[in-house]
Design a protein around this motif. Structure first.
Motif, mmCIF file in Angstrom:
data_model
loop_
_atom_site.group_PDB
_atom_site.id
_atom_site.type_symbol
_atom_site.label_atom_id
_atom_site.label_comp_id
_atom_site.label_asym_id
_atom_site.label_seq_id
_atom_site.Cartn_x
_atom_site.Cartn_y
_atom_site.Cartn_z
ATOM 1 N N GLU A 16 -9.154 3.534 -8.772
ATOM 2 C CA GLU A 16 -8.816 2.671 -7.636
ATOM 3 C C GLU A 16 -9.115 1.202 -7.919
ATOM 4 O O GLU A 16 -8.539 0.301 -7.323
ATOM 5 C CB GLU A 16 -9.571 3.139 -6.385
ATOM 6 C CG GLU A 16 -8.934 4.381 -5.771
ATOM 7 C CD GLU A 16 -9.811 5.080 -4.751
ATOM 8 O OE1 GLU A 16 -10.989 4.673 -4.601
ATOM 9 O OE2 GLU A 16 -9.327 6.052 -4.137
ATOM 10 N N ARG A 17 -10.024 0.980 -8.851
ATOM 11 C CA ARG A 17 -10.459 -0.355 -9.209
ATOM 12 C C ARG A 17 -9.418 -1.090 -10.065
ATOM 13 O O ARG A 17 -9.420 -2.320 -10.173
ATOM 14 C CB ARG A 17 -11.778 -0.152 -9.990
ATOM 15 C CG ARG A 17 -12.459 -1.300 -10.602
ATOM 16 C CD ARG A 17 -13.382 -0.828 -11.739
ATOM 17 N NE ARG A 17 -12.666 -0.104 -12.783
ATOM 18 C CZ ARG A 17 -11.954 -0.677 -13.739
ATOM 19 N NH1 ARG A 17 -11.842 -1.981 -13.793
ATOM 20 N NH2 ARG A 17 -11.335 0.045 -14.653
ATOM 21 N N VAL A 44 0.100 2.313 -14.129
ATOM 22 C CA VAL A 44 1.439 2.895 -14.263
ATOM 23 C C VAL A 44 1.274 4.367 -14.600
ATOM 24 O O VAL A 44 0.560 4.703 -15.540
ATOM 25 C CB VAL A 44 2.230 2.224 -15.407
ATOM 26 C CG1 VAL A 44 3.643 2.794 -15.479
ATOM 27 C CG2 VAL A 44 2.270 0.727 -15.226
ATOM 28 N N VAL A 45 1.900 5.236 -13.840
ATOM 29 C CA VAL A 45 1.839 6.665 -14.149
ATOM 30 C C VAL A 45 3.227 7.152 -14.538
ATOM 31 O O VAL A 45 4.198 6.941 -13.803
ATOM 32 C CB VAL A 45 1.317 7.481 -12.941
ATOM 33 C CG1 VAL A 45 1.440 8.973 -13.193
ATOM 34 C CG2 VAL A 45 -0.132 7.114 -12.631
ATOM 35 N N GLY A 75 0.777 -1.232 0.000
ATOM 36 C CA GLY A 75 0.000 0.000 0.000
ATOM 37 C C GLY A 75 0.808 1.281 0.000
ATOM 38 O O GLY A 75 0.248 2.361 -0.093
ATOM 39 N N LYS A 76 2.142 1.159 0.102
ATOM 40 C CA LYS A 76 2.959 2.376 0.127
ATOM 41 C C LYS A 76 3.871 2.444 -1.085
ATOM 42 O O LYS A 76 4.431 1.439 -1.515
ATOM 43 C CB LYS A 76 3.814 2.405 1.401
ATOM 44 C CG LYS A 76 3.082 2.983 2.602
ATOM 45 C CD LYS A 76 3.968 3.029 3.832
ATOM 46 C CE LYS A 76 5.138 3.981 3.665
ATOM 47 N NZ LYS A 76 6.028 3.953 4.860
ATOM 48 N N LEU A 77 4.060 3.668 -1.616
ATOM 49 C CA LEU A 77 4.978 3.827 -2.738
ATOM 50 C C LEU A 77 6.401 3.914 -2.211
ATOM 51 O O LEU A 77 6.716 4.719 -1.353
ATOM 52 C CB LEU A 77 4.637 5.091 -3.535
ATOM 53 C CG LEU A 77 3.379 5.003 -4.404
ATOM 54 C CD1 LEU A 77 2.992 6.372 -4.945
ATOM 55 C CD2 LEU A 77 3.561 4.012 -5.566
ATOM 56 N N VAL A 91 -1.151 9.911 -9.115
ATOM 57 C CA VAL A 91 -0.051 9.176 -8.485
ATOM 58 C C VAL A 91 -0.541 8.457 -7.226
ATOM 59 O O VAL A 91 -0.040 7.384 -6.878
ATOM 60 C CB VAL A 91 1.115 10.142 -8.170
ATOM 61 C CG1 VAL A 91 2.150 9.503 -7.264
ATOM 62 C CG2 VAL A 91 1.767 10.614 -9.468
ATOM 63 N N GLU A 92 -1.537 9.054 -6.568
ATOM 64 C CA GLU A 92 -2.025 8.457 -5.314
ATOM 65 C C GLU A 92 -2.613 7.064 -5.511
ATOM 66 O O GLU A 92 -2.643 6.270 -4.577
ATOM 67 C CB GLU A 92 -3.088 9.381 -4.686
ATOM 68 C CG GLU A 92 -2.499 10.697 -4.188
ATOM 69 C CD GLU A 92 -3.569 11.747 -3.932
ATOM 70 O OE1 GLU A 92 -4.736 11.369 -3.672
ATOM 71 O OE2 GLU A 92 -3.242 12.942 -4.016
ATOM 72 N N THR A 93 -3.093 6.776 -6.727
ATOM 73 C CA THR A 93 -3.666 5.457 -6.948
ATOM 74 C C THR A 93 -2.748 4.567 -7.782
ATOM 75 O O THR A 93 -3.099 3.433 -8.088
ATOM 76 C CB THR A 93 -5.039 5.564 -7.648
ATOM 77 O OG1 THR A 93 -4.934 6.480 -8.729
ATOM 78 C CG2 THR A 93 -6.102 6.045 -6.689
ATOM 79 N N ALA A 94 -1.580 5.095 -8.174
ATOM 80 C CA ALA A 94 -0.690 4.337 -9.061
ATOM 81 C C ALA A 94 -0.035 3.164 -8.334
ATOM 82 O O ALA A 94 0.184 3.211 -7.131
ATOM 83 C CB ALA A 94 0.391 5.256 -9.609
ATOM 84 N N HIS A 95 0.254 2.111 -9.099
ATOM 85 C CA HIS A 95 1.012 0.987 -8.564
ATOM 86 C C HIS A 95 2.492 1.146 -8.860
ATOM 87 O O HIS A 95 3.337 0.674 -8.119
ATOM 88 C CB HIS A 95 0.492 -0.333 -9.139
ATOM 89 C CG HIS A 95 -0.940 -0.585 -8.768
ATOM 90 N ND1 HIS A 95 -1.989 -0.226 -9.590
ATOM 91 C CD2 HIS A 95 -1.492 -1.102 -7.652
ATOM 92 C CE1 HIS A 95 -3.130 -0.542 -8.991
ATOM 93 N NE2 HIS A 95 -2.857 -1.065 -7.823
#
Lengths: 356, 635
Positions: free
Chosen positions: B394-395, B400-401, B68-70, B410-414
């Motif tokens: 979020e789904r 990839v951003v 859950g953290k970048l 970016v907040e939802t990026a993996h």
């Protein structure tokens, strides 16, 4: 050393072929900023590496040399948080600089900026840079197309502001230092500078009269506009009408060699920040926006009125000793709308915006 | 101090200026008299264009989401991870999409196109702002068979008559507004269609007040008046289909005296038509655009070299994004995805097969793909759905951003790949005049950020469609192969100087005339029309939002009114007994909302306008199409 009185009139000549030698010496003492051929055919003020880069026959660059004394983004304070303490240290740019071949209007503008920043509370950041900057101006034997410097007593020949005034006499340059800083830039150049004769000084005065004749009657008559602006005798309806021809780009402020309004912001993070001064524009709606949402100059006409009051009112003329306009004509080139200095001054004088 | 000639990254006018850099850091902007678009005049966004990259929250290291953290990782680890995850999705038969951006260069967008179609084998390819400008471009294409037509700002300046469908040109495209003012100063006539006496309306020779959603009625009126005035001699040589049905359709249209006079002005030698994307029903907007194009045809101005239509696209590189094929149904150069000849051309260049059939557009893609590559854009800031997009983001199984700025996406990026901003990279933008212009680096990218085109080239290689590109110029060379109309630009770009090259649009052979759709029937019992003002929010764009000077201008309203507001005509407000800042309850068939009002004297009575930025605050009452009939009462 010359006495102070003599220094004011320390006038020399310099053969044109010796200019390179002088510039080479100056390059050894600090940065030399001069009009050069920039990218894309634009003449720009930039730091030179060799004397040949300096232009002698050029249209005044669109961007004034203001960037070199008052950069658009100017780091002024370094802030560090270590543990519990916060350290704040001023950032001073003490690089020695020679602003070479600036036009008399721009030289006068720098003097205007320096006087403003000297006024208490003095601005140490600006002054440290200005103290190390020597302004060497080149008189305009033929005035530029858009300039109206005669209206504000800022040209076409040096009228205060330059540390050294250069005049093109044909075979040679007349070189007049007007202060110790100017004098220093001429010292140690053995044999390069010869004392000017009375004839050569007279030749300069003739050239000045000739240059002023180019303006004819086509001046922008600050006088009557100043009277009306100073006494509030410009109809709000006229400001309103004119403001529809302004696109609030801020270009008139940013390009103006005498505009100095700024905002302040902090860059950085993780315990270290740099506080920067950034150019600002009184033509932007949020320039005077207060935190409550109240804006004392909410309408564009009010902002425009304010700008011209600062530039050409008697109140500011008395305070600053000159109009806040050196007549360089740059605002005519950059104005996205049609509300440059001569256009607005003419409209105020005629009490009418041009008919369309 | 370095003076780097480059192209403004903000609106589609494409002004050139010098970026100033000292000791490897951006310092400012200087205008230039020699730039063919700007000619020394730039707007407030241009004057502070250095601030976004300098002050913005920049992405400086590749990031990978773990627990859950970048977390920061190496470039190789990030790229390997992306390749692995996308391969897994492909093998599992899950759909993947790619969103490019009008903030990205042509080189970046082109490689995103190649990566999607040839590398990932997907046609789910688009850019978010396309949702807003597609109806406008489609309407132009309906009449001319091609949507790449445009004219230049110089044509506005030398025109005799200007027709403007007003958003707020002075704010959206200030450089174009400057050209309009210049034309007016030389005696041109300006006809403005709009719902408020904006700055352009105030300087206009003729203002045609038009309630939002009813622009078509006004355009139809002008069309009918122009048909009645008749063609100017020697004009209209091009065959046009559909004149008779159009005449029948317009037989009942009301022609006002102003419209008659305006049509008279359109018989002048040179006329230009300026129209931007609007809000509301896509079908109606498309017909409005077709009708405006038809007006240019009927008055004989579309075929003339210095007259014609200028689509007012919002962002710097919208035109380029369309040109390089950033669309679910088009290949580079606008050919349809299933056009066999065009497919052969790109397949030869890409050395891979291109999947058949149109893909999903940006909005549909967000709802249904599993993996998404997002290049330099923030869907919730751009798409009409606003913050509601976030749930779709979020789904996603894998997002990839690639961006220079830490946007909300970016907040939802993996995985996050930091790329250079416009101020640090080489490439081109294509402005709304069809001018391909050089973007040049003034400083190095921050931290470990890399040129976007290099990162995309790397991803192309990892998905089997790489080439030996060693510079952005190499990529442009390939674009010139894939998009034939870019070929002549290549020499102009490499010549040094501004690197600004006007490219032509294909010649037309015939026109298909169309009228606009009639406005909606009077909304029963609803006294007001609520509409969004504009189709693009600069305040949430990273280049503007990161700039201290511009942020103050563009975001102060949302700080003062965090819950949004609607603008109301002052007399309407008096009649309702509400004052500035008081709240009203809006009621539509869709739902209701309670918002404060701001009074505007220059707005038509019965119209409520809300900045595009506040669409989320009004989502309860606004119908899907934006323009909504509402009732208003004191809250």
């Amino acid at each position: 050393m010359l006495s102070e009185l003599e220094m004011e009139r320390a006038v020399f000549t310099l053969r044109k072929r010796d200019v390179t030698e002088w510039l080479a010496r100056l390059l050894g003492q600090g940065e030399v900023i001069a009009p050069t051929s920039g990218p894309c055919g634009e003449v720009i003020f930039s730091k030179i590496d060799s004397p040949e880069q300096v232009l002698w026959d050029f249209e005044n660059p669109l961007s004034p040399p203001k960037q070199f004394v008052l950069p658009q983004t100017d780091p002024i304070v370094r802030i560090e948080c270590k543990g519990k303490g916060t350290q704040v240290a001023p950032i001073h740019d003490n690089r020695r600089r020679f602003l070479f071949n600036v036009r008399p209007c721009d030289a006068k503008a720098i003097a205007f900026l320096t006087r403003m920043h000297e006024t208490e509370p003095a601005d140490a950041s600006y002054l440290s840079r200005a103290a190390e900057t020597t302004v060497i101006s080149l008189d305009c034997n033929a005035p530029c197309t858009l300039g109206f410097c005669v209206c504000s007593d800022s040209g076409p020949f040096a009228s205060g502001g330059s540390d050294i005034e250069l005049t093109d006499l044909g075979e040679k340059y007349l070189v007049a230092a007007s202060c110790a800083k100017g004098e220093a830039a001429l010292s140690g150049m053995d044999g390069l500078f010869l004392p000017a004769t009375d004839e050569e000084v007279a030749q300069r005065d003739d050239l000045e009269s000739e240059a002023k004749r180019h303006f004819g009657d086509e001046t922008c008559h600050f006088g009557s506009a100043m009277r009306r602006i100073s006494t509030g005798r410009v109809d709000d309806a006229l400001w309103e009408q004119m403001s529809d021809w302004c696109l609030a780009c801020g270009g008139c402020n940013f390009i103006c060699p005498t505009c100095y309004c700024f905002s302040v912001g902090d860059r950085g993070g993780d315990g270290t920040w740099t506080r920067c001064r950034t150019w600002d524009s009184c033509q932007y709606a949020a320039f005077t926006l207060e935190a409550t949402g109240h804006n004392p100059r909410a309408q564009r006409r009010d902002r425009m009125k304010r700008r011209f009051f600062h530039k050409v009112s008697a109140q500011y003329f008395v305070r600053d000793g000159m109009a806040g306009c050196v007549g360089c004509g740059r605002c005519i080139s950059v104005c996205l709308g049609a509300t440059d200095m001569p256009a607005v001054v003419a409209a105020i004088r005629k009490r009418a915006w041009h008919e369309h | 101090m370095l003076n780097i000639p480059t192209t403004c990254p903000c609106c589609a006018c494409g002004c050139g200026f010098f970026l100033l850099a000292r000791d490897g850091e951006l310092v400012g902007v200087a205008p230039s008299r020699t730039h063919p678009v700007a000619a020394g005049k730039i707007c407030s966004r241009g004057w502070s264009a250095h601030e976004g990259p300098l002050w913005g929250q920049r992405l400086v290291r590749p990031l990978l989401r773990r627990d859950g953290k970048l977390e920061a990782v190496s470039w190789d680890a990030a790229l390997d991870h992306i390749a692995g995850r996308l391969q897994d999705l492909i093998q599992a038969g899950k759909p993947i999409g790619v969103l490019g951006s009008p903030r990205a260069t042509n080189e970046e967008n082109y490689l995103a196109v190649r990566l999607a179609r040839a590398g990932l084998g997907t046609n789910h390819l688009d850019f978010c702002y396309h949702s807003l400008c597609r109806p406008l471009l489609a309407g132009i294409e309906d009449v001319t068979g091609d949507s790449s037509h445009s004219i230049g700002l110089a044509d506005i300046e030398s025109s005799n008559t200007i027709v403007l469908v007003e958003g707020d040109l002075a704010k959206t495209h200030a450089r174009a507004a400057s050209s309009v003012l210049k034309a007016l100063a030389s005696g041109a006539r300006l006809i403005v269609i709009g719902c408020a006496r904006t700055q352009m309306a105030r300087v206009a020779s003729c203002f045609l007040p038009t309630v939002p959603g009813r622009e078509g009625d006004t355009i139809n009126g002008l069309l009918a008046a122009a048909i009645r005035t008749g063609p100017t001699e020697g004009r209209g040589a091009m065959p046009s289909a559909g004149l008779e049905p159009l005449q029948c359709k317009l037989a009942e249209v009301n022609i006002t005296e102003e419209m008659r006079v305006a049509a008279e002005w359109l018989t002048a030698d040179r006329a230009v038509f300026l129209m931007g994307p609007g809000g509301g029903d896509a079908g109606r907007l498309r017909q409005d655009a077709a009708a405006m194009t038809s007006l240019a045809v009927i008055t004989g101005h579309l075929e003339k070299p210095d007259s014609g239509l200028l689509p007012l696209l919002a962002r710097s590189n919208v035109r380029g994004a369309c040109d390089v094929g950033l669309a679910p149904d088009r290949l580079p150069g606008y050919s349809h995805i299933d056009d066999p000849e065009a497919r052969r051309r790109v397949e030869r260049i890409w050395r891979k097969a291109v999947p058949i059939g149109s893909g999903l557009d940006a909005e549909a893609m967000l709802e249904s793909v599993s993996g998404l590559i997002l290049l330099a854009d923030d869907p919730e800031a751009v798409l009409p759905a606003g913050r509601r997009v976030r749930a779709a983001m979020e789904r996603l199984d894998f997002l990839v951003v690639l961006d220079a700025f830490a946007t909300a996406a970016v907040e939802t990026a993996h995985t996050v790949l930091p790329i250079a901003s416009y101020a640090e990279t080489e490439g081109t933008f294509t402005n709304f005049e069809n001018r391909v212009q050089k973007v040049r680096p003034a400083t190095a990218p921050p931290g470990e950020a890399r040129d976007g085109w290099r990162v995309l080239a790397d991803l192309c290689t990892r998905f089997g469609t790489g080439s030996a590109w060693s510079s952005a110029n190499d990529v442009f060379h390939e674009i010139a192969e894939a998009v034939p109309r870019y070929e002549p630009a290549e020499r102009g770009l490499s010549a040094g100087g501004w690197g600004s090259s006007l490219i032509g649009a294909p010649a037309w052979t015939r026109f298909a005339l169309q009228g606009a759709a009639a406005g909606p029937a009077e909304a029963d019992g609803h006294a007001y029309v609520l509409a969004l003002d504009g189709t693009f929010d600069w305040g949430s764009d990273p280049l503007v939002a990161s700039s201290p000077t511009l942020r103050r201008e563009y975001q102060s309203e949302r700080k003062l009114f965090p819950g949004g507001f609607v603008e109301m005509n002052s007399e309407d407000a008096d009649a309702l007994g509400v004052r500035e800042g008081w709240r009203v309850k809006l009621n539509s068939t869709h739902g209701e909302a309670v918002v404060p009002i701001r009074q505007r004297k220059d707005l038509l009575r019965g119209v409520l306008l809300a900045p595009y930025a506040f669409r989320d605050c009004l989502s309860g009452v606004l119908c899907e199409h934006g323009v909504t009939a509402v009732n208003v009462e004191r809250a």
